[in-house]
Design a protein around this motif. Structure first.
Motif, mmCIF file in Angstrom:
data_model
loop_
_atom_site.group_PDB
_atom_site.id
_atom_site.type_symbol
_atom_site.label_atom_id
_atom_site.label_comp_id
_atom_site.label_asym_id
_atom_site.label_seq_id
_atom_site.Cartn_x
_atom_site.Cartn_y
_atom_site.Cartn_z
ATOM 1 N N GLY A 14 0.816 -1.212 0.000
ATOM 2 C CA GLY A 14 0.000 0.000 0.000
ATOM 3 C C GLY A 14 0.847 1.257 0.000
ATOM 4 N N MET A 15 1.941 1.240 0.796
ATOM 5 C CA MET A 15 2.811 2.422 0.842
ATOM 6 C C MET A 15 3.585 2.607 -0.461
ATOM 7 S SD MET A 15 2.272 4.064 3.572
ATOM 8 C CE MET A 15 3.478 5.264 3.035
ATOM 9 N N ILE A 16 3.974 1.504 -1.091
ATOM 10 C CA ILE A 16 4.721 1.601 -2.352
ATOM 11 C C ILE A 16 3.816 2.101 -3.472
ATOM 12 C CG2 ILE A 16 5.851 0.199 -4.127
ATOM 13 C CD1 ILE A 16 6.948 -1.530 -1.771
ATOM 14 N N ASP A 17 2.565 1.644 -3.457
ATOM 15 C CA ASP A 17 1.627 2.058 -4.515
ATOM 16 C C ASP A 17 0.971 3.410 -4.242
ATOM 17 O OD1 ASP A 17 2.175 -0.320 -5.778
ATOM 18 O OD2 ASP A 17 0.419 -1.374 -4.976
ATOM 19 N N PHE A 18 1.109 3.894 -3.019
ATOM 20 C CA PHE A 18 0.390 5.111 -2.628
ATOM 21 C C PHE A 18 0.667 6.322 -3.526
ATOM 22 C CE2 PHE A 18 0.532 9.022 0.037
ATOM 23 C CZ PHE A 18 -0.833 9.193 0.163
ATOM 24 N N PRO A 19 1.917 6.650 -3.868
ATOM 25 C CA PRO A 19 2.167 7.861 -4.673
ATOM 26 C C PRO A 19 1.532 7.829 -6.063
ATOM 27 C CG PRO A 19 4.187 7.103 -3.638
ATOM 28 C CD PRO A 19 3.178 6.013 -3.467
ATOM 29 N N LYS A 44 -5.631 22.290 -2.056
ATOM 30 C CA LYS A 44 -6.548 21.267 -1.537
ATOM 31 C C LYS A 44 -6.094 19.874 -1.936
ATOM 32 C CE LYS A 44 -10.396 20.010 0.496
ATOM 33 N NZ LYS A 44 -10.586 20.196 1.952
ATOM 34 N N SER A 45 -5.628 19.724 -3.173
ATOM 35 C CA SER A 45 -5.156 18.421 -3.644
ATOM 36 C C SER A 45 -3.925 17.972 -2.860
ATOM 37 C CB SER A 45 -4.835 18.483 -5.132
ATOM 38 O OG SER A 45 -5.998 18.739 -5.886
ATOM 39 N N LEU A 46 -2.988 18.885 -2.606
ATOM 40 C CA LEU A 46 -1.783 18.547 -1.832
ATOM 41 C C LEU A 46 -2.143 18.177 -0.389
ATOM 42 C CD1 LEU A 46 0.637 21.326 -3.128
ATOM 43 C CD2 LEU A 46 0.846 18.874 -3.533
ATOM 44 N N GLU A 47 -3.042 18.955 0.200
ATOM 45 C CA GLU A 47 -3.466 18.673 1.575
ATOM 46 C C GLU A 47 -4.149 17.313 1.660
ATOM 47 O OE1 GLU A 47 -6.609 20.430 4.877
ATOM 48 O OE2 GLU A 47 -5.866 21.752 3.280
ATOM 49 N N THR A 48 -5.029 17.035 0.704
ATOM 50 C CA THR A 48 -5.726 15.735 0.682
ATOM 51 C C THR A 48 -4.740 14.590 0.509
ATOM 52 O OG1 THR A 48 -7.689 16.783 -0.269
ATOM 53 C CG2 THR A 48 -7.515 14.385 -0.472
ATOM 54 N N PHE A 49 -3.772 14.772 -0.370
ATOM 55 C CA PHE A 49 -2.745 13.749 -0.606
ATOM 56 C C PHE A 49 -1.990 13.450 0.685
ATOM 57 C CE2 PHE A 49 1.505 12.396 -2.051
ATOM 58 C CZ PHE A 49 1.137 11.327 -2.855
ATOM 59 N N TYR A 50 -1.647 14.481 1.440
ATOM 60 C CA TYR A 50 -0.903 14.310 2.690
ATOM 61 C C TYR A 50 -1.739 13.578 3.736
ATOM 62 C CZ TYR A 50 1.694 15.560 6.929
ATOM 63 O OH TYR A 50 2.386 15.500 8.111
ATOM 64 N N LEU A 51 -3.025 13.896 3.809
ATOM 65 C CA LEU A 51 -3.882 13.374 4.876
ATOM 66 C C LEU A 51 -4.459 11.994 4.581
ATOM 67 C CD1 LEU A 51 -5.830 16.642 5.759
ATOM 68 C CD2 LEU A 51 -3.951 15.600 7.045
ATOM 69 N N MET A 52 -4.131 11.435 3.427
ATOM 70 C CA MET A 52 -4.706 10.132 3.075
ATOM 71 C C MET A 52 -4.149 8.983 3.910
ATOM 72 S SD MET A 52 -5.152 10.322 -1.063
ATOM 73 C CE MET A 52 -6.037 8.776 -1.173
ATOM 74 N N ARG A 53 -2.953 9.157 4.489
ATOM 75 C CA ARG A 53 -2.373 8.121 5.363
ATOM 76 C C ARG A 53 -1.992 8.763 6.689
ATOM 77 N NH1 ARG A 53 -1.484 2.957 2.635
ATOM 78 N NH2 ARG A 53 -0.644 2.399 4.673
ATOM 79 N N ASN A 54 -2.484 8.189 7.796
ATOM 80 C CA ASN A 54 -2.239 8.767 9.121
ATOM 81 C C ASN A 54 -0.768 8.752 9.505
ATOM 82 O OD1 ASN A 54 -4.968 9.281 9.571
ATOM 83 N ND2 ASN A 54 -5.331 7.241 10.425
ATOM 84 N N GLU A 55 -0.017 7.762 8.999
ATOM 85 C CA GLU A 55 1.370 7.609 9.433
ATOM 86 C C GLU A 55 2.338 8.565 8.725
ATOM 87 O OE1 GLU A 55 -0.574 5.544 7.738
ATOM 88 O OE2 GLU A 55 0.545 3.775 7.061
ATOM 89 N N ILE A 56 1.871 9.315 7.738
ATOM 90 C CA ILE A 56 2.753 10.225 7.005
ATOM 91 C C ILE A 56 3.151 11.398 7.899
ATOM 92 C CG2 ILE A 56 2.894 11.857 5.085
ATOM 93 C CD1 ILE A 56 1.144 9.993 3.461
ATOM 94 N N ARG A 57 4.470 11.648 7.988
ATOM 95 C CA ARG A 57 4.981 12.770 8.772
ATOM 96 C C ARG A 57 5.417 13.931 7.880
ATOM 97 N NH1 ARG A 57 3.931 12.946 13.973
ATOM 98 N NH2 ARG A 57 5.809 14.209 14.275
ATOM 99 N N GLN A 58 5.971 13.592 6.721
ATOM 100 C CA GLN A 58 6.485 14.635 5.841
ATOM 101 C C GLN A 58 6.544 14.101 4.412
ATOM 102 O OE1 GLN A 58 10.222 17.708 6.076
ATOM 103 N NE2 GLN A 58 10.701 15.565 6.390
#
Length: 377
Positions: free
Chosen positions: A60-65, A95-109
């Motif tokens: 899931g993390m590899i395919d996420f981007p 909005k698209s960048l913010e949504t992309f960031y918030l799609m996974r809880n574990e993302i820090r940066q």
């Protein structure tokens, strides 16, 4: 001549003490093997299940981007550059960048590198940093390794969070341990290189999966990659570092005789090929209940042995002392004393024997008296 006491001791040893301790040994060995087999079966099942969960998680993390290929606003950044894209529709882009960031809880940066303008910017807490011109970005390690290879992604072992662009939105106090995914972005049709997405995630997501194998202090878990770097461990000081040589030798089977811990490993497949999920179960904790039971049985056996010795002492004293007195009386009779007193008040075998001997001596004395009278007459 063996005494009654020594015979009783031999009987106690052969028929009670020796069989008891042999049974304790066999029960301990059987129970220990059963516990070990049960632990092995459970651990194999757990390893298989958690290995599959880890593979799904990292897939899931590899395919996420690659979600951005389905988002024209995000993909426009890489095709047209950040400047042109943000002026096209600023609110939509943010909005698209913010949504992309918030799609996974574990993302820090998240760091975006756009090759067209040789610029990068980061997202932290869903906030966008200022852009930074980086003409030498592709010469950095491990970006250069990813860029010059046929790989589409590259995973770095855990390390403290880095403020990539020295952005004000990233506090200096944030030293969270993160795992980094670098993804190469290309045009699907032309295969033209467009940029790099770098995603830092905290370890909580896959740490929870690994910790499902841990049962208190009785076991520990290791997740290592194909280069023997520790991606997760119960011992936090190991995370992100090469596997210690001692642990590597244990995994290769070169263990000391005193080391009887149970080691099970499961090699992961797919994108994680060469990674290993390892569970180490401490024999000291695993067999603790078995040892306690064995020690309890040994103490009971020692108690039984002491009671047996006490019983032998009492029995031998009540048997051998009257026999010794009886033997002394017989020797006295041999010496000519025909008036030896016998105790026929006892109601056991010794008393029965003394009664018979008393009767016998009475008859002998009567016979002697008759003979003596006949000689006088």
């Amino acid at each position: 001549m063996k005494s009654i006491q020594s015979r009783l001791l031999i009987m106690l040893l052969i028929f009670i003490i020796l069989p008891y301790f042999l049974s304790v040994f066999f029960i301990y060995t059987y129970t220990k093997n059963s516990v070990e087999q049960h632990e092995l079966e459970n651990s194999r099942d757990q390893l298989q299940k958690n290995a599959e969960e880890l593979e799904q998680y990292f897939d899931g993390m590899i395919d996420f981007p690659y979600i951005l290929y389905r988002d024209p606003d995000l993909f426009r950044i890489f095709n047209n550059g950040f400047e042109d894209s943000i002026y096209f529709s600023p609110k939509t882009m943010e909005k698209s960048l913010e949504t992309f960031y918030l799609m996974r809880n574990e993302i820090r940066q998240i760091r975006f590198y756009i090759d067209k303008n040789k610029e990068s910017f980061t997202l932290y807490n869903a906030m966008i940093s200022t852009r930074r011109h980086q003409p030498d970005f592709l010469d950095q390690s491990p970006i250069k390794e990813l860029y010059t290879s046929d790989l589409n992604y590259l995973i770095e072992p855990p390390r403290p969070l880095i403020n990539y662009n020295n952005a004000a939105i990233v506090p200096k106090s944030d030293k969270t341990m993160v795992m980094t995914f670098h993804h190469k972005i290309t045009d699907v049709l032309s295969k033209r290189f467009l940029g790099i997405i770098t995603i830092d995630i905290d370890l909580g997501g896959y740490a929870r999966i690994c910790n499902n194998l841990v049962q208190g202090d009785a076991s520990s878990v290791l997740l290592i990659d194909s280069q023997d770097r520790v991606l997760y461990a119960n011992k936090r000081s190991l995370i992100g570092k090469p596997l210690p040589e001692g642990e590597k030798q244990r995994l290769d089977g070169n263990r000391s005789r005193q080391d009887d811990d149970i080691l099970l490993s499961k090699e992961l497949s797919g994108p994680l090929n060469g990674w290993k999920l390892i569970k180490i179960t401490s024999s000291q904790s695993l067999y603790e209940d078995v040892r306690k039971t064995a020690y309890t049985n040994i103490l009971v056996g020692i108690g039984v042995g002491l009671l047996g010795l006490l019983m032998i002492g009492i029995i031998s004293n009540r048997i051998t002392r009257p026999i010794a007195r009886l033997s002394s009386k017989v020797r006295s009779i041999e010496g000519g004393n025909m008036n030896v007193p016998f105790d026929d008040a006892r109601e056991d075998e010794i008393g029965h024997l003394e009664s018979h001997m008393k009767d016998m001596m009475n008859r002998i004395n009567s016979h002697i008296d008759r003979e003596y009278k006949l000689e006088i007459e």
